[in-house]
Motif scaffolding. Structure first.
Motif, PDB file in Angstrom:
ATOM      1  N   ARG A  69       0.834  -1.203   0.000  1.00  7.61           N
ATOM      2  CA  ARG A  69       0.000   0.000   0.000  1.00  7.61           C
ATOM      3  C   ARG A  69       0.860   1.240   0.000  1.00  7.61           C
ATOM      4  NH1 ARG A  69      -4.867  -2.439   3.537  1.00  7.61           N
ATOM      5  NH2 ARG A  69      -5.217  -4.035   2.007  1.00  7.61           N
ATOM      6  N   GLU A  97     -10.222 -16.499   5.602  1.00  4.14           N
ATOM      7  CA  GLU A  97      -9.525 -15.220   5.775  1.00  4.14           C
ATOM      8  C   GLU A  97      -9.284 -15.012   7.258  1.00  4.14           C
ATOM      9  OE1 GLU A  97      -8.279 -12.190   5.136  1.00  4.14           O
ATOM     10  OE2 GLU A  97      -9.365 -11.226   3.490  1.00  4.14           O
ATOM     11  N   ASP A  98      -8.190 -14.370   7.611  1.00  2.00           N
ATOM     12  CA  ASP A  98      -7.985 -14.073   9.026  1.00  2.00           C
ATOM     13  C   ASP A  98      -8.861 -12.894   9.463  1.00  2.00           C
ATOM     14  OD1 ASP A  98      -6.443 -12.304   7.538  1.00  2.00           O
ATOM     15  OD2 ASP A  98      -4.664 -12.452   8.795  1.00  2.00           O
ATOM     16  N   ILE A  99      -8.623 -11.732   8.829  1.00  2.00           N
ATOM     17  CA  ILE A  99      -9.428 -10.558   9.185  1.00  2.00           C
ATOM     18  C   ILE A  99      -9.911  -9.881   7.914  1.00  2.00           C
ATOM     19  CG2 ILE A  99      -9.416  -8.270  10.248  1.00  2.00           C
ATOM     20  CD1 ILE A  99      -7.565  -9.072  12.253  1.00  2.00           C
ATOM     21  N   VAL A 100     -11.175  -9.557   7.850  1.00  2.00           N
ATOM     22  CA  VAL A 100     -11.655  -8.705   6.765  1.00  2.00           C
ATOM     23  C   VAL A 100     -11.779  -7.307   7.356  1.00  2.00           C
ATOM     24  CG1 VAL A 100     -13.367  -8.340   4.975  1.00  2.00           C
ATOM     25  CG2 VAL A 100     -12.925 -10.653   5.808  1.00  2.00           C
ATOM     26  N   ASP A 101     -10.928  -6.422   6.850  1.00  3.21           N
ATOM     27  CA  ASP A 101     -10.843  -5.066   7.402  1.00  3.21           C
ATOM     28  C   ASP A 101     -11.382  -4.087   6.350  1.00  3.21           C
ATOM     29  OD1 ASP A 101     -10.043  -3.085   9.245  1.00  3.21           O
ATOM     30  OD2 ASP A 101      -8.061  -2.929   8.375  1.00  3.21           O
ATOM     31  N   THR A 102     -10.518  -3.561   5.481  1.00  5.19           N
ATOM     32  CA  THR A 102     -11.021  -2.692   4.402  1.00  5.19           C
ATOM     33  C   THR A 102     -11.756  -3.508   3.335  1.00  5.19           C
ATOM     34  OG1 THR A 102      -9.008  -2.904   3.072  1.00  5.19           O
ATOM     35  CG2 THR A 102      -9.080  -1.093   4.659  1.00  5.19           C
ATOM     36  N   GLY A 103     -11.433  -4.803   3.248  1.00  2.70           N
ATOM     37  CA  GLY A 103     -12.036  -5.658   2.227  1.00  2.70           C
ATOM     38  C   GLY A 103     -11.224  -5.714   0.942  1.00  2.70           C
ATOM     39  N   ILE A 104     -10.148  -4.960   0.886  1.00  4.54           N
ATOM     40  CA  ILE A 104      -9.341  -4.896  -0.343  1.00  4.54           C
ATOM     41  C   ILE A 104      -8.742  -6.267  -0.663  1.00  4.54           C
ATOM     42  CG2 ILE A 104      -7.250  -3.917  -1.388  1.00  4.54           C
ATOM     43  CD1 ILE A 104      -7.908  -1.298   0.166  1.00  4.54           C
ATOM     44  N   THR A 105      -8.148  -6.899   0.336  1.00  2.00           N
ATOM     45  CA  THR A 105      -7.521  -8.210   0.126  1.00  2.00           C
ATOM     46  C   THR A 105      -8.561  -9.236  -0.321  1.00  2.00           C
ATOM     47  OG1 THR A 105      -5.950  -7.700   1.881  1.00  2.00           O
ATOM     48  CG2 THR A 105      -6.103 -10.012   1.213  1.00  2.00           C
ATOM     49  N   LYS A 129     -14.356  -6.858  10.565  1.00  2.00           N
ATOM     50  CA  LYS A 129     -14.526  -5.489  11.082  1.00  2.00           C
ATOM     51  C   LYS A 129     -15.384  -4.742  10.064  1.00  2.00           C
ATOM     52  CE  LYS A 129     -10.039  -5.069  13.465  1.00  2.00           C
ATOM     53  NZ  LYS A 129      -8.735  -4.349  13.454  1.00  2.00           N
ATOM     54  N   ARG A 153      -8.861  -1.077  17.544  1.00  2.00           N
ATOM     55  CA  ARG A 153      -7.679  -1.696  18.152  1.00  2.00           C
ATOM     56  C   ARG A 153      -7.084  -2.687  17.168  1.00  2.00           C
ATOM     57  NH1 ARG A 153      -6.332  -0.393  23.606  1.00  2.00           N
ATOM     58  NH2 ARG A 153      -5.900  -2.586  23.947  1.00  2.00           N
ATOM     59  N   PHE A 154      -5.839  -3.025  17.353  1.00  2.00           N
ATOM     60  CA  PHE A 154      -5.175  -3.975  16.464  1.00  2.00           C
ATOM     61  C   PHE A 154      -5.220  -5.347  17.111  1.00  2.00           C
ATOM     62  CE2 PHE A 154      -1.845  -5.854  13.915  1.00  2.00           C
ATOM     63  CZ  PHE A 154      -2.090  -5.278  12.675  1.00  2.00           C
ATOM     64  N   LEU A 155      -5.738  -6.324  16.383  1.00  2.00           N
ATOM     65  CA  LEU A 155      -5.917  -7.668  16.932  1.00  2.00           C
ATOM     66  C   LEU A 155      -4.699  -8.551  16.648  1.00  2.00           C
ATOM     67  CD1 LEU A 155      -8.761  -6.578  17.203  1.00  2.00           C
ATOM     68  CD2 LEU A 155      -9.623  -8.727  16.306  1.00  2.00           C
ATOM     69  N   ASP A 161      -0.976 -11.458  13.439  1.00  2.00           N
ATOM     70  CA  ASP A 161       0.308 -10.878  13.831  1.00  2.00           C
ATOM     71  C   ASP A 161       0.281  -9.364  13.827  1.00  2.00           C
ATOM     72  OD1 ASP A 161       0.228 -10.579  10.907  1.00  2.00           O
ATOM     73  OD2 ASP A 161       2.292  -9.889  11.144  1.00  2.00           O
ATOM     74  N   SER A 188      -0.296  -9.068   5.210  1.00  2.00           N
ATOM     75  CA  SER A 188      -0.725 -10.387   4.757  1.00  2.00           C
ATOM     76  C   SER A 188      -1.267 -11.144   5.943  1.00  2.00           C
ATOM     77  CB  SER A 188       0.415 -11.155   4.129  1.00  2.00           C
ATOM     78  OG  SER A 188       1.441 -11.326   5.060  1.00  2.00           O
TER      79      SER A 188
HETATM   80  P1  IMP Z   1      -7.904  -5.632   4.320  1.00  2.00           P
HETATM   81  O1  IMP Z   1      -7.384  -5.852   2.934  1.00  2.00           O
HETATM   82  O2  IMP Z   1      -7.828  -4.205   4.753  1.00  2.00           O
HETATM   83  O3  IMP Z   1      -9.303  -6.209   4.526  1.00  2.00           O
HETATM   84  O4  IMP Z   1      -6.893  -6.283   5.305  1.00  2.00           O
HETATM   85  C1  IMP Z   1      -6.795  -7.584   5.497  1.00  2.00           C
HETATM   86  C2  IMP Z   1      -5.460  -7.982   6.093  1.00  2.00           C
HETATM   87  O5  IMP Z   1      -4.886  -6.961   6.926  1.00  2.00           O
HETATM   88  C3  IMP Z   1      -5.734  -9.160   6.951  1.00  2.00           C
HETATM   89  O6  IMP Z   1      -5.620 -10.349   6.180  1.00  2.00           O
HETATM   90  C4  IMP Z   1      -4.704  -8.999   8.050  1.00  2.00           C
HETATM   91  O7  IMP Z   1      -3.509  -9.689   7.710  1.00  2.00           O
HETATM   92  C5  IMP Z   1      -4.404  -7.530   8.132  1.00  2.00           C
HETATM   93  N1  IMP Z   1      -5.101  -6.900   9.277  1.00  2.00           N
HETATM   94  C6  IMP Z   1      -6.104  -6.009   9.250  1.00  2.00           C
HETATM   95  N2  IMP Z   1      -6.477  -5.650  10.498  1.00  2.00           N
HETATM   96  C7  IMP Z   1      -5.702  -6.373  11.344  1.00  2.00           C
HETATM   97  C8  IMP Z   1      -5.618  -6.484  12.788  1.00  2.00           C
HETATM   98  O8  IMP Z   1      -6.354  -5.853  13.579  1.00  2.00           O
HETATM   99  N3  IMP Z   1      -4.679  -7.348  13.260  1.00  2.00           N
HETATM  100  C9  IMP Z   1      -3.859  -8.088  12.450  1.00  2.00           C
HETATM  101  N4  IMP Z   1      -3.914  -8.022  11.119  1.00  2.00           N
HETATM  102  C10 IMP Z   1      -4.818  -7.167  10.560  1.00  2.00           C
END
Ligand code: IMP
Ligand code: MG
Length: 188
Positions: A69, A97-105, A129, A153-155, A161, A188
């Motif tokens: 990014r 998937e571990d975490i869906v945050d922005t959804g970009i991945t 999230k 918060r960061f998980l 990790d 990742s």
């Molecule tokens: P996205 O593309 O923003 O949805 O991000 C997804 C990736 O960001 C995940 O597969 C995680 O590896 C990483 N990520 C996002 N938030 C966290 C967090 O709170 N803790 C650890 N990894 C995170």
């Protein structure tokens, strides 16, 4: 190391939720051949536990996504690599998937896997999230939805990790959100 982390979901809560999800997924895919595709490295621990709660004739594959990014330019470069030569054509694929945050991945990965022509493609996330979304994607199953203010918060732990640390913790915990690194940021 543990004293840096506040517990959010305990080992027992995770085990209970993973068993529930395993039951739901087993019922959904009963009688079909399931290909489980785990996103490295964050979903490794989740995958190891979940597949043992799905007593079906399944195969396991791993996929790795590198997201670079460049915040200043607002540019997102994504690289993808399958760690096994996964034959996904005509298969029922369950992406973990571990975490869906922005959804970009996730959205990138879904588009890429669709190109392989799976019979079906479903997503199971360890953590979602939903309020952090930049792209509108939704997992079919989520172990733990995390909402504001906790989503800020960061998980870490249970495979998650921060800078490769904390993956081995048996619970999911939080650390204060680390300052974003300058320049390209690899996730990742
Ligand atoms: P996205 O593309 O923003 O949805 O991000 C997804 C990736 O960001 C995940 O597969 C995680 O590896 C990483 N990520 C996002 N938030 C966290 C967090 O709170 N803790 C650890 N990894 C995170
Ligand atoms: Mg990570």
């Amino acid at each position: 190391m543990r004293d840096e982390v506040s517990v959010l979901f305990t080992e027992e809560q995770i085990a209970r939720r993973v068993a529930e999800l395993g039951g739901e997924i087993t019922r959904e895919f009963a009688g079909r051949k399931l290909s489980v595709l785990g996103l490295m490295k964050g979903s490794l621990v989740f995958m190891a536990d979940l597949i043992r709660k799905i007593p079906l004739d399944l195969t396991v594959h791993l996929v790795r996504v590198t997201t670079q990014r460049e915040q200043a330019a607002g540019r997102v470069l994504t690289e993808i690599a399958f760690s096994t030569p996964a034959q996904l054509e005509g298969k029922d694929v369950l992406l973990l998937e571990d975490i869906v945050d922005t959804g970009i991945t996730l959205s990138y990965l879904l588009a890429h896997i669709h190109e392989h022509g799976p019979a079906s493609l479903r997503v199971c996330a360890l953590v979602d999230k939903p309020e952090s979304r930049k792209i509108d994607v939704h997992p079919d199953w989520t172990a733990f939805p995390v909402h504001e203010p906790m989503a800020d918060r960061f998980l870490v732990g249970y495979g998650l990790d921060w800078m490769e640390r904390f993956r081995g913790l048996p619970f999911i915990g939080t650390i204060p959100r680390p300052r974003r690194a300058e320049g390209p940021l690899a996730v990742s």
